[in-house]
Write a protein that holds these residues in place. Structure first.
Motif, short mmCIF file in Angstrom:
data_model
loop_
_atom_site.label_atom_id
_atom_site.label_comp_id
_atom_site.label_asym_id
_atom_site.label_seq_id
_atom_site.Cartn_x
_atom_site.Cartn_y
_atom_site.Cartn_z
N MET A 225 37.71 24.26 17.36
CA MET A 225 37.55 25.14 18.51
C MET A 225 38.87 25.87 18.79
SD MET A 225 35.74 26.47 20.87
CE MET A 225 34.25 25.51 20.77
N PRO A 226 38.85 27.20 18.88
CA PRO A 226 40.09 27.94 19.16
C PRO A 226 40.73 27.46 20.47
CG PRO A 226 38.32 29.44 18.54
CD PRO A 226 37.69 28.09 18.71
N GLU A 227 42.05 27.36 20.46
CA GLU A 227 42.79 26.90 21.65
C GLU A 227 42.54 27.82 22.83
OE1 GLU A 227 44.50 24.14 22.30
OE2 GLU A 227 43.86 23.44 20.33
N GLN A 228 42.35 29.12 22.55
CA GLN A 228 42.15 30.07 23.66
C GLN A 228 40.88 29.76 24.44
OE1 GLN A 228 42.63 30.74 20.45
NE2 GLN A 228 43.94 32.54 20.12
N LEU A 229 39.88 29.17 23.76
CA LEU A 229 38.64 28.79 24.44
C LEU A 229 38.78 27.42 25.09
CD1 LEU A 229 35.99 30.08 21.88
CD2 LEU A 229 36.18 30.79 24.26
N LYS A 230 39.57 26.55 24.48
CA LYS A 230 39.76 25.21 25.04
C LYS A 230 40.55 25.23 26.34
CE LYS A 230 39.57 21.82 21.27
NZ LYS A 230 40.41 20.89 20.47
N ASP A 231 41.66 25.99 26.34
CA ASP A 231 42.55 25.95 27.51
C ASP A 231 42.22 27.01 28.56
OD1 ASP A 231 43.54 28.37 26.52
OD2 ASP A 231 45.31 27.47 25.62
N GLY A 232 41.21 27.83 28.29
CA GLY A 232 40.77 28.81 29.28
C GLY A 232 41.57 30.10 29.28
N SER A 233 42.55 30.23 28.37
CA SER A 233 43.35 31.46 28.35
C SER A 233 42.52 32.68 27.94
CB SER A 233 44.55 31.31 27.41
OG SER A 233 44.13 31.06 26.08
N ILE A 234 41.35 32.42 27.33
CA ILE A 234 40.46 33.51 26.94
C ILE A 234 39.94 34.26 28.17
CG2 ILE A 234 38.23 32.30 27.03
CD1 ILE A 234 39.26 34.30 24.00
N ASN A 235 39.97 33.59 29.34
CA ASN A 235 39.44 34.21 30.56
C ASN A 235 40.18 35.48 30.93
OD1 ASN A 235 37.40 32.28 31.01
ND2 ASN A 235 38.87 30.88 31.95
N LYS A 236 41.44 35.59 30.52
CA LYS A 236 42.22 36.79 30.83
C LYS A 236 41.66 38.03 30.13
CE LYS A 236 46.01 34.78 29.43
NZ LYS A 236 47.43 34.51 29.07
N MET A 237 40.89 37.79 29.07
CA MET A 237 40.32 38.91 28.31
C MET A 237 38.93 39.31 28.81
SD MET A 237 41.43 37.26 24.68
CE MET A 237 40.17 38.17 23.80
N ILE A 238 38.35 38.53 29.71
CA ILE A 238 36.99 38.81 30.20
C ILE A 238 37.05 39.77 31.37
CG2 ILE A 238 34.87 37.79 31.11
CD1 ILE A 238 35.70 35.15 29.79
N LYS A 239 36.23 40.79 31.32
CA LYS A 239 36.21 41.77 32.41
C LYS A 239 35.78 41.11 33.72
CE LYS A 239 35.34 45.80 29.49
NZ LYS A 239 34.41 46.88 29.14
N GLN A 240 36.29 41.66 34.81
CA GLN A 240 36.06 41.08 36.13
C GLN A 240 34.58 40.92 36.46
OE1 GLN A 240 38.78 40.13 37.83
NE2 GLN A 240 37.54 39.15 39.40
N ASP A 241 33.76 41.90 36.05
CA ASP A 241 32.34 41.88 36.41
C ASP A 241 31.45 41.26 35.34
OD1 ASP A 241 32.74 43.86 34.57
OD2 ASP A 241 31.50 45.37 35.57
N ASP A 242 32.06 40.68 34.29
CA ASP A 242 31.28 40.09 33.18
C ASP A 242 31.00 38.62 33.48
OD1 ASP A 242 30.03 39.42 30.86
OD2 ASP A 242 31.64 40.02 29.51
N ASN A 243 30.06 38.41 34.40
CA ASN A 243 29.78 37.04 34.86
C ASN A 243 29.12 36.18 33.79
OD1 ASN A 243 30.80 37.48 37.49
ND2 ASN A 243 28.92 38.52 38.06
N SER A 244 28.34 36.79 32.91
CA SER A 244 27.64 35.99 31.89
C SER A 244 28.63 35.36 30.91
CB SER A 244 26.61 36.85 31.14
OG SER A 244 27.23 37.97 30.55
N THR A 245 29.63 36.14 30.45
CA THR A 245 30.62 35.58 29.52
C THR A 245 31.45 34.50 30.20
OG1 THR A 245 30.75 37.71 28.37
CG2 THR A 245 32.50 36.14 27.93
N LYS A 246 31.83 34.72 31.47
CA LYS A 246 32.57 33.68 32.22
C LYS A 246 31.75 32.40 32.29
CE LYS A 246 34.97 36.95 35.24
NZ LYS A 246 35.05 37.47 36.63
N ARG A 247 30.48 32.54 32.56
CA ARG A 247 29.60 31.36 32.68
C ARG A 247 29.48 30.65 31.33
NH1 ARG A 247 25.61 33.88 34.19
NH2 ARG A 247 24.22 33.81 32.39
N TRP A 248 29.37 31.42 30.25
CA TRP A 248 29.25 30.80 28.92
C TRP A 248 30.52 30.05 28.54
CZ3 TRP A 248 26.95 35.86 26.45
CH2 TRP A 248 25.60 35.96 26.81
N VAL A 249 31.69 30.59 28.91
CA VAL A 249 32.95 29.88 28.63
C VAL A 249 32.99 28.56 29.38
CG1 VAL A 249 35.46 29.94 28.91
CG2 VAL A 249 34.27 31.97 28.06
N GLN A 250 32.57 28.59 30.64
CA GLN A 250 32.54 27.35 31.43
C GLN A 250 31.57 26.34 30.84
OE1 GLN A 250 31.50 28.85 35.31
NE2 GLN A 250 33.57 29.57 35.77
#
Length: 266
Positions: A225-250
């Motif tokens: 699993m990429p570290e960016q997905l494990k530690d949540g740093s990928i969230n900085k790349m998600i657009k503010q209104d992209d709730n579906s991707t935020k939910r999938w990361v969680q």
């Protein structure tokens, strides 16, 4: 569609495909029309290797591909399209690697036909694609294509994974699974350097779906699993209104942290 007027006819028909709801059945059942479209496709095979395709030739064949996409997406003609093995005529275009604009347009339009096939969640389509070994073609485009081609190819892979048979196929051997996760990892690394919200959305969804397979989930948890997905740093790349991707990361992080079953390895 006589050879003399074919190019103009293809351009005109392509423009009207959004305006005529039943254009697909008309194309399929009109004598000689599908044959003429396939002739357009086959005619440029000699021009793709070595790369000799001109922009005009690419535009013409892409108009034919756009009409085939219309046939592929229509409920009445989709099964006929598969039974005739028409997607196989597009695979040589997906094999191309030239970065020239006319080749990129050709690959993207061919991917659009496959994307139209997978959109309605049809098990017959997924089975066909798995039997014709499209996965390696998608992975190569996901790794080396333009952003738009990568996005469509990853969407197609996502739709294959969302099918139970598709997930089982990819996770059947460690080699298949690793070939997919290696490309996904490479894409995450690239997205850190060159962010793309729409591409990230499909990459995250692919990872989330892989965690539904116990062996894949364990392998991801251990090392893949990429570290960016494990530690949540990928969230900085998600657009503010992209709730579906935020939910999938969680959901992905929760799936990996709440592993209650005994480890299962490939």
């Amino acid at each position: 569609l006589s050879p003399e007027t074919r190019e103009q006819s293809l351009a005109e028909l392509s423009k009207k495909r959004e305006l005529v709801p039943d254009l697909a059945p008309l194309l399929w059942h009109s004598f000689g029309t599908i044959t003429a479209l396939l002739q357009e496709i086959i005619a440029i095979y000699p021009l793709i290797s070595p790369a000799q395709l001109t922009a005009q030739q690419s535009n013409s064949v892409c108009n034919a591909l756009a009409l085939l996409q219309c046939v592929a997406s229509h409920q009445e003609t989709r099964s006929y399209f598969l039974m005739a093995n028409i997607p196989l005529f597009l695979y040589p275009f997906l094999h191309t690697t030239s970065k020239l604009r006319q080749f990129e347009y050709l690959r993207l339009t061919s991917l659009g036909v496959v994307g139209a096939l997978v959109k309605p969640d049809d098990k017959e389509v997924i089975q066909f694609l798995l039997n014709t070994e499209i996965i390696p073609l998608l992975l190569r485009i996901m790794e080396h294509g333009s952003e738009l081609s990568k996005t469509v190819a990853t969407f197609i892979l996502q739709k294959i994974l969302l099918d139970d048979h598709g997930l089982a196929y990819i996770c059947y051997t460690y080699e298949r699974f690793k070939s997919v996760t290696s490309v996904l990892q490479s894409m995450v690394d690239s997205l850190v350097r060159e962010p793309s919200g729409r591409l990230l959305k499909h990459v995250v969804r692919c990872y989330l779906r892989l965690t539904d397979n116990p062996r894949a989930k364990e392998a991801l948890n251990r090392t893949l699993m990429p570290e960016q997905l494990k530690d949540g740093s990928i969230n900085k790349m998600i657009k503010q209104d992209d709730n579906s991707t935020k939910r999938w990361v969680q959901m992905l992080q929760r799936n990996l942290s709440n592993s209650k079953n005994p480890p299962q390895q490939f």
